[in-house]
Write a protein that holds these residues in place. Structure first.
Motif, PDB file in Angstrom:
ATOM      1  N   LEU A   1      86.463  21.165  12.372  1.00  0.00           N
ATOM      2  CA  LEU A   1      87.682  19.545  11.861  1.00  0.00           C
ATOM      3  C   LEU A   1      87.043  19.148  11.029  1.00  0.00           C
ATOM      4  CD1 LEU A   1      88.579  19.409  15.330  1.00  0.00           C
ATOM      5  CD2 LEU A   1      89.279  21.104  14.392  1.00  0.00           C
ATOM      6  N   PRO A   2      87.321  19.742  10.186  1.00  0.00           N
ATOM      7  CA  PRO A   2      86.921  18.858   8.535  1.00  0.00           C
ATOM      8  C   PRO A   2      87.262  17.099   8.871  1.00  0.00           C
ATOM      9  CG  PRO A   2      88.735  19.944   7.643  1.00  0.00           C
ATOM     10  CD  PRO A   2      88.558  20.289   8.380  1.00  0.00           C
ATOM     11  N   TYR A   3      88.213  16.828   9.492  1.00  0.00           N
ATOM     12  CA  TYR A   3      88.873  15.245   9.249  1.00  0.00           C
ATOM     13  C   TYR A   3      87.891  14.394  10.353  1.00  0.00           C
ATOM     14  CZ  TYR A   3      91.212  16.059  14.178  1.00  0.00           C
ATOM     15  OH  TYR A   3      91.424  15.924  15.252  1.00  0.00           O
ATOM     16  N   SER A   4      87.323  15.217  10.978  1.00  0.00           N
ATOM     17  CA  SER A   4      86.763  15.134  12.373  1.00  0.00           C
ATOM     18  C   SER A   4      85.074  15.202  12.076  1.00  0.00           C
ATOM     19  CB  SER A   4      86.822  14.810  13.538  1.00  0.00           C
ATOM     20  OG  SER A   4      85.876  15.008  14.427  1.00  0.00           O
TER      21      SER A   4
END
Lengths: 243, 243
Positions: free
Chosen positions: A144-147
């Motif tokens: 998950l790139p945002y995390s």
């Protein structure tokens, strides 16, 4: 009271051209190695992967199954000597990703390629794995790139990618490569992967200056012979077919 | 033959103000929660952490220990309904980070804060943990930006951070907050953390429009009462001290 240990299932097994620890990249995603995970029953069902193609990258959680020493509990080793520090400086095991650690658990981000579902079984194709053939897999999760992607993370001695060395093929070998390809069933992608693996310099830290000393890295069904021929230059000298 | 399961040690236990699943962020690093990991013997030695301050972020590998269902083997659930898809669309368990998965293993990147080594024990202080109090920890590894941070990763339905809602404090509560602080021993950082936790909207997907319906989130020694008072606006209405 909590149990002092937990038991986890093995959900799949890695199939990789990397047959031995020597030559295996020290982190994932440094070399574009093609590998697959053969899912074991009852985890070998397509519906468990529904939607996975939405993700470019996956986390693989796996076991360092070739560790001969159990570093758990009574045999706990508090420090390790990471190759990045030349192998002669100690740091804490939890400040490293050394394979010799209490849980023997590896964590790798890889590229998702595709899913293959045939009578022979369900296989997840991945790119960039730093696991050797036969590695047990415990979990697969989407990246998950945002995390997970932290641009400004600081990592002291391990902030920068390892330096890549130059790799040359011995002229005699280059001339013979089409014959070798026929005999070994290896192809252009394999040659590129072999070159990238050697460029990482798999030699132990204390031998990374050894001039003209032969080393052998196993890849798929061949032994790749190489040595250093000049400062930061490695030469692939022979491809030997294994029986 | 490979064993079909492996056994891992528990090396530490999380201490967190998050006491229940409800309200716990759905991914790490979304809310700056202060938490610690109390290391268990024989892993409670400072030398095992030597050099860790070189790293800004760490991976924590931990167990979803409050799962009541064992989703391993005979009870394997191939699909889940992620909250990000409104809770009514199914995807494969390996295309999600759902807690209901064969290995029950959570993976979280957190900020490293500091190490505390007193007679009471060795504690690793971390920021941003999405684990509840009492969570068993299996491994701690440094975050390596050159390998783990993938800027261009694509994650379909989970590419963007969850939307943050507005959080207001009920005027009566605001007026009384200094009294409540004395009674509960909570401080300014706790109020900010509570606000950030509510801003994530912990309500189940199918109730995220429920107007004026009371919800309760447990934090440390208090129950935080809140409800939605307008479109995308949540109000904290009471802080109730637990016995």
């Amino acid at each position: 009271m909590l149990p002092q240990q937990i038991t986890l299932p093995i959900i799949g097994i890695v199939n990789s051209p990397l047959k031995q620890k020597f030559g295996t990249p020290r982190q994932p995603n440094l070399v574009d190695i093609n590998a697959t995970i053969s899912m074991l029953p009852p985890y070998n069902v397509l519906s468990a992967f529904e939607g996975i193609a939405q993700f470019s990258h996956l986390w693989i959680i796996w076991q360092f199954h070739q560790n001969r020493i159990n570093t758990n509990q009574s045999n706990f080793q508090t420090t390790v000597r990471p190759p990045r520090l030349g192998g002669n400086q100690k740091i804490g095991v939890f400040a490293s990703r050394s394979m010799y650690r209490p849980a023997n658990i590896g964590l790798s981000v890889v590229k998702f390629s595709h899913i293959e579902n045939t009578e022979a079984g369900l296989r997840l194709h991945i790119i960039g794995a730093d696991m050797i053939d036969g590695t047990p897999v415990i979990d697969i999760k989407p990246y998950l790139p945002y995390s997970d992607s932290i641009d400004d993370a600081i990592a002291g001695y391990a902030s920068q990618k390892p330096v890549i060395k130059s790799v040359h093929w011995h002229p005699d070998l280059l001339q013979d490569l089409s014959n070798i390809a026929v005999k070994t069933q290896l192809n252009q992608t394999d040659w590129q992967t072999i070159e990238q693996l050697i460029a990482q310099d798999p030699r132990p830290a204390y031998r990374q200056q050894a001039l003209n000393t032969p080393f052998v890295m196993r890849y798929q069904n061949v032994d790749v012979h190489f040595s250093q021929i000049a400062e930061s230059v490695l030469q692939i000298q022979a491809i030997e077919l294994l029986n």
